[in-house]
Design an enzyme around this catalytic site. Structure first.
Site, PDB file in Angstrom:
ATOM      1  N   TYR A 184       0.874  -0.932   0.093  1.00 45.89           N
ATOM      2  CA  TYR A 184      -0.394   0.116  -0.085  1.00 45.89           C
ATOM      3  C   TYR A 184       0.649   1.718   0.239  1.00 45.89           C
ATOM      4  O   TYR A 184       1.241   1.390   0.945  1.00 45.89           O
ATOM      5  CB  TYR A 184      -0.713  -0.084   1.753  1.00 45.89           C
ATOM      6  CG  TYR A 184      -1.862   0.895   1.484  1.00 45.89           C
ATOM      7  CD1 TYR A 184      -2.841   1.083   0.973  1.00 45.89           C
ATOM      8  CD2 TYR A 184      -1.510   2.619   2.155  1.00 45.89           C
ATOM      9  CE1 TYR A 184      -4.315   1.990   1.308  1.00 45.89           C
ATOM     10  CE2 TYR A 184      -2.963   3.317   2.014  1.00 45.89           C
ATOM     11  CZ  TYR A 184      -4.044   2.993   1.860  1.00 45.89           C
ATOM     12  OH  TYR A 184      -4.701   4.196   2.152  1.00 45.89           O
ATOM     13  N   GLN A 242       1.342   4.824  -0.468  1.00 40.52           N
ATOM     14  CA  GLN A 242       0.393   5.877  -0.466  1.00 40.52           C
ATOM     15  C   GLN A 242       1.380   7.138   0.246  1.00 40.52           C
ATOM     16  O   GLN A 242       2.197   7.923   0.200  1.00 40.52           O
ATOM     17  CB  GLN A 242      -0.441   5.887   0.826  1.00 40.52           C
ATOM     18  CG  GLN A 242      -0.743   7.321   1.796  1.00 40.52           C
ATOM     19  CD  GLN A 242      -2.619   7.132   1.937  1.00 40.52           C
ATOM     20  OE1 GLN A 242      -3.275   6.491   1.521  1.00 40.52           O
ATOM     21  NE2 GLN A 242      -2.374   7.986   3.499  1.00 40.52           N
ATOM     22  N   THR A 243       1.943   6.472   1.647  1.00 40.88           N
ATOM     23  CA  THR A 243       3.403   7.616   2.451  1.00 40.88           C
ATOM     24  C   THR A 243       4.079   7.951   1.088  1.00 40.88           C
ATOM     25  O   THR A 243       5.226   7.355   1.145  1.00 40.88           O
ATOM     26  CB  THR A 243       3.425   7.298   3.828  1.00 40.88           C
ATOM     27  OG1 THR A 243       2.627   7.219   4.564  1.00 40.88           O
ATOM     28  CG2 THR A 243       4.831   7.819   4.772  1.00 40.88           C
ATOM     29  N   ARG A 291       9.767 -11.303  42.054  1.00 35.21           N
ATOM     30  CA  ARG A 291      10.947 -10.761  42.106  1.00 35.21           C
ATOM     31  C   ARG A 291      10.770 -10.261  43.526  1.00 35.21           C
ATOM     32  O   ARG A 291       9.817  -9.661  44.386  1.00 35.21           O
ATOM     33  CB  ARG A 291      11.185  -9.516  41.472  1.00 35.21           C
ATOM     34  CG  ARG A 291      12.083  -8.420  42.025  1.00 35.21           C
ATOM     35  CD  ARG A 291      13.469  -8.595  41.358  1.00 35.21           C
ATOM     36  NE  ARG A 291      14.822  -7.485  41.845  1.00 35.21           N
ATOM     37  CZ  ARG A 291      16.260  -8.198  41.414  1.00 35.21           C
ATOM     38  NH1 ARG A 291      16.606  -9.045  40.707  1.00 35.21           N
ATOM     39  NH2 ARG A 291      16.883  -7.462  41.445  1.00 35.21           N
ATOM     40  N   ARG A 331       1.589   1.784  39.461  1.00 35.84           N
ATOM     41  CA  ARG A 331       2.276   2.083  38.384  1.00 35.84           C
ATOM     42  C   ARG A 331       1.524   1.046  37.642  1.00 35.84           C
ATOM     43  O   ARG A 331       1.441   0.955  36.181  1.00 35.84           O
ATOM     44  CB  ARG A 331       3.610   2.038  38.403  1.00 35.84           C
ATOM     45  CG  ARG A 331       4.144   3.781  38.928  1.00 35.84           C
ATOM     46  CD  ARG A 331       5.918   3.297  39.130  1.00 35.84           C
ATOM     47  NE  ARG A 331       6.611   3.486  38.176  1.00 35.84           N
ATOM     48  CZ  ARG A 331       7.317   2.807  38.109  1.00 35.84           C
ATOM     49  NH1 ARG A 331       8.463   2.381  38.945  1.00 35.84           N
ATOM     50  NH2 ARG A 331       8.114   2.810  37.326  1.00 35.84           N
ATOM     51  N   GLY A 386      16.357  -3.395  36.709  1.00 36.86           N
ATOM     52  CA  GLY A 386      17.413  -3.653  35.384  1.00 36.86           C
ATOM     53  C   GLY A 386      17.238  -4.601  34.350  1.00 36.86           C
ATOM     54  O   GLY A 386      17.405  -4.519  33.023  1.00 36.86           O
ATOM     55  N   THR A 430       2.070   6.826  14.919  1.00 38.26           N
ATOM     56  CA  THR A 430       2.585   7.693  14.044  1.00 38.26           C
ATOM     57  C   THR A 430       1.318   6.821  12.659  1.00 38.26           C
ATOM     58  O   THR A 430       0.733   7.754  11.567  1.00 38.26           O
ATOM     59  CB  THR A 430       3.778   7.996  13.570  1.00 38.26           C
ATOM     60  OG1 THR A 430       4.902   7.939  14.454  1.00 38.26           O
ATOM     61  CG2 THR A 430       3.793   8.598  12.606  1.00 38.26           C
ATOM     62  N   GLU A 455      -1.317   5.261   9.983  1.00 36.27           N
ATOM     63  CA  GLU A 455      -2.514   5.663  10.092  1.00 36.27           C
ATOM     64  C   GLU A 455      -2.941   6.913  10.673  1.00 36.27           C
ATOM     65  O   GLU A 455      -4.312   6.927  11.524  1.00 36.27           O
ATOM     66  CB  GLU A 455      -3.492   4.305  11.095  1.00 36.27           C
ATOM     67  CG  GLU A 455      -3.508   2.914   9.793  1.00 36.27           C
ATOM     68  CD  GLU A 455      -3.640   3.382   8.525  1.00 36.27           C
ATOM     69  OE1 GLU A 455      -4.687   3.796   8.276  1.00 36.27           O
ATOM     70  OE2 GLU A 455      -3.371   3.013   7.246  1.00 36.27           O
ATOM     71  N   ASP A 487      -0.737  10.577  12.402  1.00 41.72           N
ATOM     72  CA  ASP A 487      -0.065  10.740  12.995  1.00 41.72           C
ATOM     73  C   ASP A 487      -1.144  10.845  14.886  1.00 41.72           C
ATOM     74  O   ASP A 487      -2.567  11.826  14.550  1.00 41.72           O
ATOM     75  CB  ASP A 487       0.918  12.251  13.102  1.00 41.72           C
ATOM     76  CG  ASP A 487       1.222  13.055  14.265  1.00 41.72           C
ATOM     77  OD1 ASP A 487       2.741  12.303  14.437  1.00 41.72           O
ATOM     78  OD2 ASP A 487       0.365  13.540  15.046  1.00 41.72           O
TER      79      ASP A 487
END
Length: 665
Positions: free
Chosen positions: A137, A139-140, A312, A335, A403, A424, A426, A428
């Site tokens: 495809y 396009q870009t 851990r 988190r 780590g 980015t 499809e 941005d």
């Protein structure tokens, strides 16, 4: 050193307060979907041909050749086992390696299905579906991506020969990025500026053959190649993203995709009775799959980080006893658990988008375009929201693994590297949010005479949402879907209205839009977060079978919503809907919810039902046997093939022996 077959996470699994098998079905969408995906996952995991541990150590040429081998092997399986298109799609997903086939099946074929006439489909689809041709495809370009109207490649009609002449007039008009283009595609759907009789008639798609079907060499007038190494080790480097230039290449007139617009032999432009809006249907479809992929990628990262957080241990040992599991620290929970909740939230948003796409498709067939602008804005916004959160979330999961998360064998660096282009491609993500903002501002400005639809329906109650404030008085009162949704509605509506008022001060609306674009993006994000929260709430109003399954999902829904409320409390406070005291109560409730998630954490990630092969992570192993396997893997690195490294005699010995002055460097 270790006992094979021991489950180091069995104690965690015993804590589960819900039926994991039932949750697997809730995650998959249906028992049929679960069985299908599970069967394909095991087919791939149990086949040594799909091994992927050595992938990051290969050179680019070896890497690509290895991918070609896997793709050919997978295609042979698909043909031999007579797999359905749906099964084949899952098989490719679990092979877990970007390849030219992704673009062939995911972009080239849908483009012809969506934009080709019946005649064109009859000619090209059988060839493509048997893989007698390989398509991409295109396009870009080097100079334009998001701004499709700015593309520079030209397709000029020559009525003398009944052909289009494809040409790349500038360096920046070179096609640049399409996957599968560099080395493998024989054909492409090329997007170019249609020029007839010296006039520009918009950007259209054209089927162009790029390489000989005999010896695969590029055809005359075509310059094509790979654009070079990309971020990461293996990651997306298994894909031949390409560059393509045309030097007056002629194609037959019937290779312009003509389902919507036709060019006749005489050079007349005709519009068919197929509406232009059809193209948006394809866009809704592609973005819906991207949202589904976001939940897959985020859930993989969360699965790794959650299992490793339970394995851990660090600090907190009392009188020589065991240290504390990292997952028991509130800093880890605050988190990790919102990301776990987000994975489920995005999964259900993706499920809803699938329904929306089918709805839009039926309406388009009946020439009903009333819901299109809203569906388009909604998919653009959810693509942007989920991919941004997922890219950030994978990296956060890597940090949550300390780590060892930096080791390629943790699976997280490769998952991150392979995922981040989704921010980015499809569209941005910032540009997409600006499209959503445009739609929101328009909706607000038309409220006097036009009823807002679908996900913007709440704007119809804007007067009440501007007046009424939050009535929550205790932390528990936040555990009420109505209170939560109203908070998100009020925040989004007030932010959109505020933007509308500020825009009205400008004489030139475009100037205002450019000036206020950062605020507009924030308003659009608020609107999209409301959509995800409300779709999660709606999911919980359905019947979800299995002991404790719905209760566990309810906890995750509240975690997702109250985490956002906490993270974006600036918005909620600035719009005046919530008081500082109420925001603080929401955070107290969130802390309590983390303790509720804790015993179910491992079971919630087991419910994704990922094989160790698909996870590709030593830290995320199902059995939690992390340390012996990390130790084993280290010795498999090529550097450890010999005791004395190549280069020692030349470059280290002379330093040690103080003979550098006479050494040949």
């Amino acid at each position: 050193m270790e006992m094979e077959g021991v489950d180091y996470l069995s104690d965690e699994r015993k804590k589960a307060e819900f039926d994991v098998e039932a949750m697997k079905i809730a995650w998959a969408g249906s028992p049929e979907a679960f069985q299908l995906s599970d069967r394909m996952a095991k087919l791939v995991a149990n086949d040594p041909a799909f091994e992927k541990f050595t992938r990051p150590m290969l050179t680019r040429k070896e890497l690509l050749k290895n991918t070609l081998r896997k793709s050919a092997y997978a295609w042979k399986l698909i043909v031999d086992l007579r797999l359905s298109e749906e099964e084949a799609k899952w098989l490719r997903l679990y092979v877990d390696e970007p390849a030219y086939t992704d673009l062939h099946w995911g972009m080239f074929i849908p483009a012809i299905e969506g934009q080709g006439t019946d005649e064109q489909q009859k000619k090209w689809l059988p060839l493509a579906k048997k893989m007698q041709i390989i398509g991409c495809y295109a396009q870009t370009e080097l100079g334009h991506g998001s701004n499709v109207q700015g593309l520079e490649t030209t397709a000029t009609f020559d009525p003398q020969t009944d052909e289009f002449v494809m040409h790349s007039p500038t360096l920046t008009s070179s096609k640049w990025w399409p996957g599968g283009l560099g080395k493998l595609s024989t054909h492409a759907v090329v997007y170019a500026r249609l020029i007839v009789g010296g006039q520009f008639h918009g950007v259209h798609g054209f089927i162009v053959q790029l390489r000989s079907l005999e010896d695969h060499s590029p055809l005359p007038g075509i310059t094509v190649g790979d654009i070079g190494l990309k971020f990461g080790n293996g990651a997306y480097n298994t894909m031949d993203n390409g560059v393509l230039r045309f030097e007056h290449v002629r194609i037959p007139r019937n290779q312009m995709l003509m389902r919507v617009s036709q060019v006749t032999k005489e050079g007349k432009i005709m519009q068919s009775d197929v509406p232009r809006q059809l193209i948006y249907g394809t866009m809704v479809y592609v973005r819906q799959t991207i949202v589904a992929d976001a939940s897959k990628a985020l859930s993989r990262a969360v699965c790794i980080a959650t299992r490793y957080s339970a394995v851990r241990r660090q600090f907190g040992s009392r009188n020589g006893g065991l240290e504390t599991q990292v997952i028991d620290y509130k800093t880890q929970q605050s988190r990790l658990f919102p990301l776990l909740a987000s994975a489920y939230a995005f999964r259900f948003a993706g499920e809803w988008l699938k329904w929306l796409y089918l709805d839009v498709k039926q309406r388009l067939a009946a020439n009903d375009f009333s819901t299109l602008p809203e569906a388009h804005a909604c998919t653009a916004g959810l693509k942007s929201l989920t991919t941004t959160a997922t890219a950030d979330g994978i990296e956060e999961c890597r940090k949550l693994c300390g780590g060892h998360g930096y080791l390629v064998s943790s699976g997280l660096p490769e998952l991150f590297a392979v995922y981040i282009p989704a921010c980015t491609y499809e569209g941005d993500n910032v540009v997409l949010m600006l499209q959503v903002a445009r739609f929101l501002v328009k909706t607000v400005s038309e409220l006097g005479y036009k009823k807002p639809l679908g996900t913007t329906a709440y704007m119809g109650r804007v007067a009440a949402l501007m007046e009424k404030n939050c009535t929550v008085q205790t932390a528990e009162e936040w555990l009420n879907p109505g209170a939560i949704i109203e908070a998100f509605e009020a925040r989004a509506a007030r932010m959109a209205v505020r933007c509308g008022k500020q825009l009205a001060k400008f004489d030139n609306p475009e100037e205002g839009f450019a000036e206020l674009s950062a605020d507009l993006v924030e308003a659009a994000v608020a609107h999209c977060q409301l959509i995800v929260v409300s779709k999660f709430v709606e999911k919980l109003q359905q019947d979800i079978p299995g002991k404790g399954v719905k209760q566990s999902l309810e906890v995750l829904c509240y975690v997702y919503a109250l985490f956002l409320l906490h993270k974006y409390q600036g918005d909620f406070l600035a719009t005046g809907y919530v008081t500082p005291k109420q925001a603080s109560l929401a955070n107290d409730q969130l802390r309590t919810l983390y303790s509720k998630v804790r015993p179910n954490a491992i079971a919630l990630v087991d419910s994704f039902s990922y094989t160790d092969h698909y996870l590709g992570s030593i830290l995320g192993r199902y059995d939690g046997n992390v340390y012996p396997k990390l130790y084993e893997a280290a010795w498999k690195d090529p550097l450890n093939d010999t005791h004395v490294i190549d280069g020692f005699q030349q470059y280290i010995q002379p330093i040690l022996k103080q003979k550098l002055h006479s050494a040949k460097l």
